[in-house]
Design a protein around this motif. Structure first.
Motif, PDB file in Angstrom:
ATOM      1  N   ASP A   9      13.268  20.607 -35.683  1.00 43.13           N
ATOM      2  CA  ASP A   9      11.927  21.167 -35.650  1.00 43.13           C
ATOM      3  C   ASP A   9      11.453  21.407 -37.079  1.00 43.13           C
ATOM      4  OD1 ASP A   9       9.660  22.183 -34.381  1.00 43.13           O
ATOM      5  OD2 ASP A   9      10.393  24.237 -34.583  1.00 43.13           O
ATOM      6  N   GLY A  10      10.156  21.192 -37.328  1.00 42.08           N
ATOM      7  CA  GLY A  10       9.625  21.405 -38.665  1.00 42.08           C
ATOM      8  C   GLY A  10       9.492  20.094 -39.422  1.00 42.08           C
ATOM      9  N   SER A  11       9.396  20.157 -40.755  1.00 40.39           N
ATOM     10  CA  SER A  11       9.325  18.937 -41.558  1.00 40.39           C
ATOM     11  C   SER A  11       9.863  19.211 -42.953  1.00 40.39           C
ATOM     12  CB  SER A  11       7.883  18.423 -41.640  1.00 40.39           C
ATOM     13  OG  SER A  11       7.067  19.334 -42.335  1.00 40.39           O
ATOM     14  N   VAL A  12      10.282  18.131 -43.624  1.00 41.81           N
ATOM     15  CA  VAL A  12      10.862  18.250 -44.970  1.00 41.81           C
ATOM     16  C   VAL A  12      10.236  17.202 -45.877  1.00 41.81           C
ATOM     17  CG1 VAL A  12      13.064  19.037 -44.010  1.00 41.81           C
ATOM     18  CG2 VAL A  12      12.758  16.613 -44.569  1.00 41.81           C
ATOM     19  N   GLN A  13      10.324  17.458 -47.171  1.00 42.85           N
ATOM     20  CA  GLN A  13       9.898  16.470 -48.154  1.00 42.85           C
ATOM     21  C   GLN A  13      11.109  16.000 -48.942  1.00 42.85           C
ATOM     22  OE1 GLN A  13       6.637  18.359 -50.325  1.00 42.85           O
ATOM     23  NE2 GLN A  13       5.223  17.059 -49.163  1.00 42.85           N
ATOM     24  N   VAL A  14      11.198  14.673 -49.117  1.00 43.61           N
ATOM     25  CA  VAL A  14      12.251  14.090 -49.944  1.00 43.61           C
ATOM     26  C   VAL A  14      11.662  13.958 -51.344  1.00 43.61           C
ATOM     27  CG1 VAL A  14      13.816  12.140 -50.252  1.00 43.61           C
ATOM     28  CG2 VAL A  14      13.080  12.812 -47.938  1.00 43.61           C
ATOM     29  N   VAL A  15      12.266  14.625 -52.318  1.00 41.58           N
ATOM     30  CA  VAL A  15      11.689  14.722 -53.654  1.00 41.58           C
ATOM     31  C   VAL A  15      12.670  14.200 -54.696  1.00 41.58           C
ATOM     32  CG1 VAL A  15      10.669  16.285 -55.355  1.00 41.58           C
ATOM     33  CG2 VAL A  15      10.474  16.810 -52.910  1.00 41.58           C
ATOM     34  N   ARG A  16      12.188  13.348 -55.599  1.00 44.69           N
ATOM     35  CA  ARG A  16      12.991  12.892 -56.723  1.00 44.69           C
ATOM     36  C   ARG A  16      12.449  13.542 -57.983  1.00 44.69           C
ATOM     37  NH1 ARG A  16      13.994   7.321 -57.226  1.00 44.69           N
ATOM     38  NH2 ARG A  16      15.177   7.638 -55.337  1.00 44.69           N
ATOM     39  N   GLY A  17      13.357  14.059 -58.820  1.00 45.17           N
ATOM     40  CA  GLY A  17      12.905  14.699 -60.052  1.00 45.17           C
ATOM     41  C   GLY A  17      12.124  15.962 -59.732  1.00 45.17           C
ATOM     42  N   ALA A  18      11.126  16.276 -60.546  1.00 47.32           N
ATOM     43  CA  ALA A  18      10.393  17.527 -60.381  1.00 47.32           C
ATOM     44  C   ALA A  18       9.406  17.485 -59.215  1.00 47.32           C
ATOM     45  CB  ALA A  18       9.663  17.868 -61.683  1.00 47.32           C
ATOM     46  N   ALA A  68       9.066  10.826 -49.507  1.00 48.24           N
ATOM     47  CA  ALA A  68       8.832  10.718 -48.068  1.00 48.24           C
ATOM     48  C   ALA A  68       8.709  12.093 -47.439  1.00 48.24           C
ATOM     49  CB  ALA A  68       9.973   9.967 -47.404  1.00 48.24           C
ATOM     50  N   THR A  69       8.049  12.138 -46.290  1.00 50.73           N
ATOM     51  CA  THR A  69       8.031  13.343 -45.466  1.00 50.73           C
ATOM     52  C   THR A  69       8.707  12.992 -44.150  1.00 50.73           C
ATOM     53  OG1 THR A  69       5.972  14.106 -46.462  1.00 50.73           O
ATOM     54  CG2 THR A  69       6.566  15.060 -44.337  1.00 50.73           C
ATOM     55  N   LEU A  70       9.673  13.807 -43.735  1.00 50.84           N
ATOM     56  CA  LEU A  70      10.419  13.539 -42.513  1.00 50.84           C
ATOM     57  C   LEU A  70      10.165  14.643 -41.502  1.00 50.84           C
ATOM     58  CD1 LEU A  70      13.853  12.573 -44.166  1.00 50.84           C
ATOM     59  CD2 LEU A  70      11.944  11.067 -43.595  1.00 50.84           C
ATOM     60  N   THR A  71      10.167  14.266 -40.218  1.00 52.62           N
ATOM     61  CA  THR A  71       9.901  15.249 -39.158  1.00 52.62           C
ATOM     62  C   THR A  71      10.967  15.166 -38.063  1.00 52.62           C
ATOM     63  OG1 THR A  71       8.482  13.660 -38.052  1.00 52.62           O
ATOM     64  CG2 THR A  71       7.398  15.149 -39.584  1.00 52.62           C
ATOM     65  N   ALA A  83      12.420  21.986 -47.411  1.00 48.54           N
ATOM     66  CA  ALA A  83      11.659  22.283 -46.190  1.00 48.54           C
ATOM     67  C   ALA A  83      10.183  22.447 -46.539  1.00 48.54           C
ATOM     68  CB  ALA A  83      12.197  23.553 -45.530  1.00 48.54           C
ATOM     69  N   ALA A  84       9.306  21.736 -45.793  1.00 49.63           N
ATOM     70  CA  ALA A  84       7.870  21.830 -46.043  1.00 49.63           C
ATOM     71  C   ALA A  84       7.257  22.958 -45.222  1.00 49.63           C
ATOM     72  CB  ALA A  84       7.194  20.503 -45.700  1.00 49.63           C
ATOM     73  N   GLY A  87      13.570  14.522 -35.355  1.00 50.48           N
ATOM     74  CA  GLY A  87      14.206  13.274 -34.951  1.00 50.48           C
ATOM     75  C   GLY A  87      14.635  12.424 -36.137  1.00 50.48           C
ATOM     76  N   ASP A  88      14.044  12.682 -37.326  1.00 49.14           N
ATOM     77  CA  ASP A  88      14.460  11.946 -38.526  1.00 49.14           C
ATOM     78  C   ASP A  88      15.762  12.546 -39.055  1.00 49.14           C
ATOM     79  OD1 ASP A  88      12.206  10.336 -38.458  1.00 49.14           O
ATOM     80  OD2 ASP A  88      11.048  11.631 -39.792  1.00 49.14           O
ATOM     81  N   PHE A  89      16.477  11.758 -39.867  1.00 48.16           N
ATOM     82  CA  PHE A  89      17.729  12.257 -40.445  1.00 48.16           C
ATOM     83  C   PHE A  89      17.770  11.949 -41.932  1.00 48.16           C
ATOM     84  CE2 PHE A  89      18.463   7.918 -39.052  1.00 48.16           C
ATOM     85  CZ  PHE A  89      19.216   7.363 -40.069  1.00 48.16           C
ATOM     86  N   PHE A  90      18.608  12.659 -42.655  1.00 47.56           N
ATOM     87  CA  PHE A  90      18.778  12.411 -44.099  1.00 47.56           C
ATOM     88  C   PHE A  90      20.167  12.879 -44.524  1.00 47.56           C
ATOM     89  CE2 PHE A  90      18.289  16.855 -45.324  1.00 47.56           C
ATOM     90  CZ  PHE A  90      17.479  17.375 -44.320  1.00 47.56           C
ATOM     91  N   GLY A  91      20.564  12.450 -45.716  1.00 45.06           N
ATOM     92  CA  GLY A  91      21.845  12.899 -46.253  1.00 45.06           C
ATOM     93  C   GLY A  91      23.005  11.959 -45.992  1.00 45.06           C
ATOM     94  N   GLU A  92      22.754  10.883 -45.212  1.00 43.68           N
ATOM     95  CA  GLU A  92      23.862  10.017 -44.802  1.00 43.68           C
ATOM     96  C   GLU A  92      24.437   9.201 -45.947  1.00 43.68           C
ATOM     97  OE1 GLU A  92      20.752   9.543 -44.262  1.00 43.68           O
ATOM     98  OE2 GLU A  92      20.450   7.559 -45.128  1.00 43.68           O
ATOM     99  N   LEU A  93      23.587   8.823 -46.904  1.00 39.82           N
ATOM    100  CA  LEU A  93      24.025   7.931 -47.980  1.00 39.82           C
ATOM    101  C   LEU A  93      25.172   8.537 -48.771  1.00 39.82           C
ATOM    102  CD1 LEU A  93      23.087   5.180 -48.816  1.00 39.82           C
ATOM    103  CD2 LEU A  93      21.476   6.224 -50.403  1.00 39.82           C
TER     104      LEU A  93
END
Lengths: 149, 141
Positions: free
Chosen positions: A65-74, A79-82, A104-105, A84-90
């Motif tokens: 639930d909710g949404s996040v922003q993937v941020v590089r540098g400052a 990307a914005t993920l909501t 978290a956005a 059902g999306d996943f991240f961190g696997e790499l």
């Protein structure tokens, strides 16, 4: 423990939610019950960092639930993920430092799967590995497209 | 330059993709995949056209070209073709031999079953694709 789980979702509810996430489509019932048992619920307030660029990954996160922003540098928002999306696997797969931060956005709930639990599941369930490869391949191709244009 | 079956098995065992397989498993893989040779300058995959399968380089080298521009080279132990097969989309690059090439080839429709049959190969591929994604992202930044 760095985070304290809010203990709102039962294993059954977690399995039901994760069953609708494409990454986990087609995995065995046994893998799903193991996954639900090891997936920890974590809550973040708006603006809070979930993972930080440069750190070695400790897990995979699925947004409930909710949404996040993937941020590089400052402030380079990739990307914005909501839900059902996943991240961190790499970082879990190659044990290299995170190449972006995730923040978290808005108030956001995730299910976190620790690296060792995910790797154990990958070894045991080919369907999960195959889904993950496909997910990464889509992103390699998208990155290549962006590279070209 | 013919290679005996025994030499082929030895070579395959030394490739990262197959490194976690037992000898009988490597023998089964060699049996399952077709061995092919290509001369220098041959285009194996064509950008924008239907892919023809999954290839593992046993010996030699290929150039990866997008719109005619070379973006990288692949050598012994590297593999290609799996992206189009898994996505069901045409290749986004040409693959052209830069010298005599020997590959193992698996038809597209067989790839998923093959990976399911050999989970250690799937995990190796997963790691390789993760590395590729990191490199692709590095170009962007």
């Amino acid at each position: 423990m760095r985070y304290r789980a809010a203990v709102a979702l039962s294993d059954e509810q977690k399995a039901k939610f994760l069953g609708d996430v494409p990454l986990f489509a087609g995995i065995s019932a046994e893998s799903m019950s193991r996954l639900a048992a090891v997936a920890g619920e974590q809550d973040f307030t708006a603006g809070q960092f979930i993972v930080r660029q440069g750190q070695v990954g400790t897990g995979l996160y699925v947004i409930v639930d909710g949404s996040v922003q993937v941020v590089r540098g400052a402030d380079d928002v990739l990307a914005t993920l909501t839900a059902g999306d996943f991240f961190g696997e790499l970082s879990v797969i190659d044990q290299q430092p995170r190449n972006a931060s995730v923040q978290a956005a808005q108030p956001t709930t995730v299910l976190a799967v620790a690296s060792w639990d995910l790797l154990a599941l990958l070894e045991q369930d080919p369907a999960l590995s195959l889904n993950l490869i496909k997910g990464l391949v889509v992103r390699v191709r998208a990155a290549g497209e962006q590279h070209r244009h | 330059m013919a290679m005996s079956q025994q030499e082929l098995i030895d070579t395959l065992s030394g490739l990262a993709l197959f490194a976690d397989l037992s000898r009988p498993q490597v023998e089964a893989v060699a049996h399952k995949m077709a061995e092919e040779s290509y001369p220098t300058g041959q285009r194996i995959l064509r950008q924008g056209f239907t892919g023809t399968g999954f290839y593992v380089i046993v010996d030699g080298e290929v150039a990866v070209k997008i719109d005619g521009n070379e973006i990288s080279r692949l050598g012994k132990g590297d593999f290609f073709g799996e992206m189009s097969v898994l996505l069901g989309e045409p290749p986004v690059a040409d693959i052209v031999t830069t010298r005599q090439l020997r590959v193992l080839h698996l038809g597209g429709p067989e790839l998923e079953g093959f990976l399911r049959d050999y989970p250690p190969v799937m995990l190796r591929m997963l790691k390789a694709v993760a590395t590729r994604l990191r490199n692709a992202n590095r170009w962007r930044s």
